[in-house]
Motif scaffolding. Sequence first.
Motif, PDB file in Angstrom:
ATOM      1  N   LYS A  33      -2.828   0.093 -11.243  1.00  0.00           N
ATOM      2  CA  LYS A  33      -3.675  -0.999 -10.791  1.00  0.00           C
ATOM      3  C   LYS A  33      -3.106  -1.568  -9.495  1.00  0.00           C
ATOM      4  O   LYS A  33      -1.887  -1.644  -9.317  1.00  0.00           O
ATOM      5  CB  LYS A  33      -3.766  -2.093 -11.856  1.00  0.00           C
ATOM      6  N   MET A  34      -4.008  -1.985  -8.600  1.00  0.00           N
ATOM      7  CA  MET A  34      -3.578  -2.418  -7.284  1.00  0.00           C
ATOM      8  C   MET A  34      -2.660  -3.625  -7.325  1.00  0.00           C
ATOM      9  O   MET A  34      -1.581  -3.621  -6.728  1.00  0.00           O
ATOM     10  CB  MET A  34      -4.807  -2.711  -6.416  1.00  0.00           C
ATOM     11  N   GLN A  35      -3.032  -4.679  -8.051  1.00  0.00           N
ATOM     12  CA  GLN A  35      -2.293  -5.932  -7.996  1.00  0.00           C
ATOM     13  C   GLN A  35      -0.874  -5.788  -8.514  1.00  0.00           C
ATOM     14  O   GLN A  35       0.081  -6.285  -7.900  1.00  0.00           O
ATOM     15  CB  GLN A  35      -3.037  -7.016  -8.795  1.00  0.00           C
ATOM     16  N   ASP A  36      -0.692  -5.097  -9.658  1.00  0.00           N
ATOM     17  CA  ASP A  36       0.645  -4.936 -10.231  1.00  0.00           C
ATOM     18  C   ASP A  36       1.556  -4.162  -9.283  1.00  0.00           C
ATOM     19  O   ASP A  36       2.712  -4.542  -9.051  1.00  0.00           O
ATOM     20  CB  ASP A  36       0.559  -4.203 -11.574  1.00  0.00           C
ATOM     21  N   ASN A  37       1.052  -3.073  -8.727  1.00  0.00           N
ATOM     22  CA  ASN A  37       1.864  -2.257  -7.832  1.00  0.00           C
ATOM     23  C   ASN A  37       2.076  -2.941  -6.484  1.00  0.00           C
ATOM     24  O   ASN A  37       3.124  -2.769  -5.863  1.00  0.00           O
ATOM     25  CB  ASN A  37       1.220  -0.883  -7.644  1.00  0.00           C
ATOM     26  N   LEU A  38       1.101  -3.731  -6.042  1.00  0.00           N
ATOM     27  CA  LEU A  38       1.270  -4.474  -4.787  1.00  0.00           C
ATOM     28  C   LEU A  38       2.418  -5.472  -4.921  1.00  0.00           C
ATOM     29  O   LEU A  38       3.280  -5.568  -4.038  1.00  0.00           O
ATOM     30  CB  LEU A  38      -0.025  -5.191  -4.435  1.00  0.00           C
ATOM     31  N   GLU A  39       2.459  -6.216  -6.020  1.00  0.00           N
ATOM     32  CA  GLU A  39       3.508  -7.211  -6.211  1.00  0.00           C
ATOM     33  C   GLU A  39       4.884  -6.559  -6.300  1.00  0.00           C
ATOM     34  O   GLU A  39       5.854  -7.052  -5.719  1.00  0.00           O
ATOM     35  CB  GLU A  39       3.220  -8.026  -7.470  1.00  0.00           C
ATOM     36  N   PHE A  40       4.980  -5.440  -7.029  1.00  0.00           N
ATOM     37  CA  PHE A  40       6.279  -4.777  -7.165  1.00  0.00           C
ATOM     38  C   PHE A  40       6.719  -4.183  -5.829  1.00  0.00           C
ATOM     39  O   PHE A  40       7.899  -4.250  -5.464  1.00  0.00           O
ATOM     40  CB  PHE A  40       6.203  -3.678  -8.227  1.00  0.00           C
ATOM     41  N   LEU A  41       5.769  -3.615  -5.078  1.00  0.00           N
ATOM     42  CA  LEU A  41       6.111  -3.034  -3.786  1.00  0.00           C
ATOM     43  C   LEU A  41       6.524  -4.113  -2.794  1.00  0.00           C
ATOM     44  O   LEU A  41       7.428  -3.896  -1.965  1.00  0.00           O
ATOM     45  CB  LEU A  41       4.919  -2.235  -3.245  1.00  0.00           C
ATOM     46  N   GLN A  42       5.900  -5.285  -2.850  1.00  0.00           N
ATOM     47  CA  GLN A  42       6.306  -6.393  -1.981  1.00  0.00           C
ATOM     48  C   GLN A  42       7.739  -6.813  -2.291  1.00  0.00           C
ATOM     49  O   GLN A  42       8.539  -7.057  -1.381  1.00  0.00           O
ATOM     50  CB  GLN A  42       5.352  -7.576  -2.164  1.00  0.00           C
ATOM     51  N   TRP A  43       8.064  -6.899  -3.585  1.00  0.00           N
ATOM     52  CA  TRP A  43       9.438  -7.262  -3.948  1.00  0.00           C
ATOM     53  C   TRP A  43      10.412  -6.181  -3.481  1.00  0.00           C
ATOM     54  O   TRP A  43      11.485  -6.493  -2.934  1.00  0.00           O
ATOM     55  CB  TRP A  43       9.552  -7.409  -5.475  1.00  0.00           C
ATOM     56  N   LEU A  44      10.052  -4.918  -3.684  1.00  0.00           N
ATOM     57  CA  LEU A  44      10.943  -3.819  -3.304  1.00  0.00           C
ATOM     58  C   LEU A  44      11.151  -3.779  -1.799  1.00  0.00           C
ATOM     59  O   LEU A  44      12.247  -3.450  -1.326  1.00  0.00           O
ATOM     60  CB  LEU A  44      10.357  -2.488  -3.800  1.00  0.00           C
ATOM     61  N   LYS A  45      10.131  -4.135  -1.025  1.00  0.00           N
ATOM     62  CA  LYS A  45      10.269  -4.184   0.437  1.00  0.00           C
ATOM     63  C   LYS A  45      11.280  -5.254   0.831  1.00  0.00           C
ATOM     64  O   LYS A  45      12.139  -5.031   1.702  1.00  0.00           O
ATOM     65  CB  LYS A  45       8.897  -4.486   1.051  1.00  0.00           C
ATOM     66  N   ARG A  46      11.219  -6.428   0.200  1.00  0.00           N
ATOM     67  CA  ARG A  46      12.182  -7.491   0.510  1.00  0.00           C
ATOM     68  C   ARG A  46      13.595  -7.060   0.105  1.00  0.00           C
ATOM     69  O   ARG A  46      14.560  -7.338   0.828  1.00  0.00           O
ATOM     70  CB  ARG A  46      11.783  -8.786  -0.204  1.00  0.00           C
ATOM     71  N   PHE A  47      13.708  -6.405  -1.039  1.00  0.00           N
ATOM     72  CA  PHE A  47      15.022  -5.921  -1.494  1.00  0.00           C
ATOM     73  C   PHE A  47      15.561  -4.896  -0.515  1.00  0.00           C
ATOM     74  O   PHE A  47      16.764  -4.904  -0.187  1.00  0.00           O
ATOM     75  CB  PHE A  47      14.882  -5.309  -2.891  1.00  0.00           C
ATOM     76  N   TRP A  48      14.703  -4.016  -0.031  1.00  0.00           N
ATOM     77  CA  TRP A  48      15.113  -2.992   0.935  1.00  0.00           C
ATOM     78  C   TRP A  48      15.598  -3.630   2.236  1.00  0.00           C
ATOM     79  O   TRP A  48      16.611  -3.221   2.800  1.00  0.00           O
ATOM     80  CB  TRP A  48      13.930  -2.066   1.200  1.00  0.00           C
ATOM     81  N   GLU A  49      14.891  -4.648   2.714  1.00  0.00           N
ATOM     82  CA  GLU A  49      15.272  -5.301   3.963  1.00  0.00           C
ATOM     83  C   GLU A  49      16.648  -5.962   3.855  1.00  0.00           C
ATOM     84  O   GLU A  49      17.393  -6.036   4.836  1.00  0.00           O
ATOM     85  CB  GLU A  49      14.225  -6.349   4.341  1.00  0.00           C
ATOM     86  N   MET A  50      16.990  -6.437   2.663  1.00  0.00           N
ATOM     87  CA  MET A  50      18.287  -7.099   2.478  1.00  0.00           C
ATOM     88  C   MET A  50      19.431  -6.110   2.256  1.00  0.00           C
ATOM     89  O   MET A  50      20.589  -6.437   2.499  1.00  0.00           O
ATOM     90  CB  MET A  50      18.205  -8.068   1.288  1.00  0.00           C
ATOM     91  N   ASN A  51      19.126  -4.878   1.821  1.00  0.00           N
ATOM     92  CA  ASN A  51      20.191  -3.972   1.405  1.00  0.00           C
ATOM     93  C   ASN A  51      20.238  -2.635   2.144  1.00  0.00           C
ATOM     94  O   ASN A  51      21.201  -1.890   1.978  1.00  0.00           O
ATOM     95  CB  ASN A  51      20.058  -3.677  -0.103  1.00  0.00           C
ATOM     96  N   PHE A  52      19.222  -2.312   2.947  1.00  0.00           N
ATOM     97  CA  PHE A  52      19.235  -1.029   3.643  1.00  0.00           C
ATOM     98  C   PHE A  52      20.409  -0.988   4.613  1.00  0.00           C
ATOM     99  O   PHE A  52      20.578  -1.888   5.444  1.00  0.00           O
ATOM    100  CB  PHE A  52      17.918  -0.820   4.391  1.00  0.00           C
TER     101      PHE A  52
END
Length: 278
Positions: A88-107
């Motif tokens: 479903k779009m909304q569930d995956n959108l929210e998780f991907l948004q969180w993962l993007k922020r996590f990536w920006e802090m740890n890449f």
Amino acid sequence: MAGESRTELLAWVNDLLQLNLTKVEQCGAGGVYCQIVDSIFGDVPMARVKMGAKQEWEYLDNFKVLQAVFKKHQIDKPILVDRLIRCKMQDNLEFLQWLKRFWEMNFPGGEYDPVGRRGGAGARAPSAASARPPVASTSTARRPPPAAARSAPTARAPLGTSRASSASARSSSAAGAHVDAAALEALTAQMNEMKLGVEGLEKERDFYFNKLREIEIIIGARLELADAPAEEGGGTVTEEEKDTLLQMQQILYSTEEGFEVPEEGQEGELVNEEEETF
């Protein structure tokens, strides 16, 4: 802070992992999430990740790998697998948004070879624009690569302006449609929710109105009996009961400031107006 839009997230994922995703829902298979985390830590067992997963059991296998990596690196973020694998779009959108922020802090910065790490699975179709060495993501500009990587003659420079411009053009051309679709979807969901709420309130209103109407009929019947002559059954209602019934009737008919009781016949007119309106 609002997260990135679907268009921005898809552009970032496709750039980082050299994929051709067209919908956020495609991330529900789990492989994309695994490789985003692999770009940070470099220790995800990508050989076990099924980038071309089609069946739900394959999705579950991918999320088992992701959960194991989260546990290994002590990432305190619940993974709602049962919701994400529904794609479903909304569930995956929210998780991907969180993962993007996590990536920006740890890449850590530097080069990442997404196609090599996944053994070529799910790679872009070869073209003149994409047939080139692994690239450093444009999102890593705030973390400059090591000096060795900058000075090495074979190291590839940051992502070219032409590719960034073309990606920006594609994003801007599709942004309007995505935003309109998302807004329409949100408004539709909100309207359906409000409709259900109104229906529930109407049922509750009718339920209590019917009860009050029954009480009103009983009170009226007892008061009529109290005023009736003895030959018609009067005298069975005591003065104390009559006073109590009158108080109850007064409560039923009392109004509050700003509320007006419709005149006789006016209520029917209002109902007819509502029917004509809808």
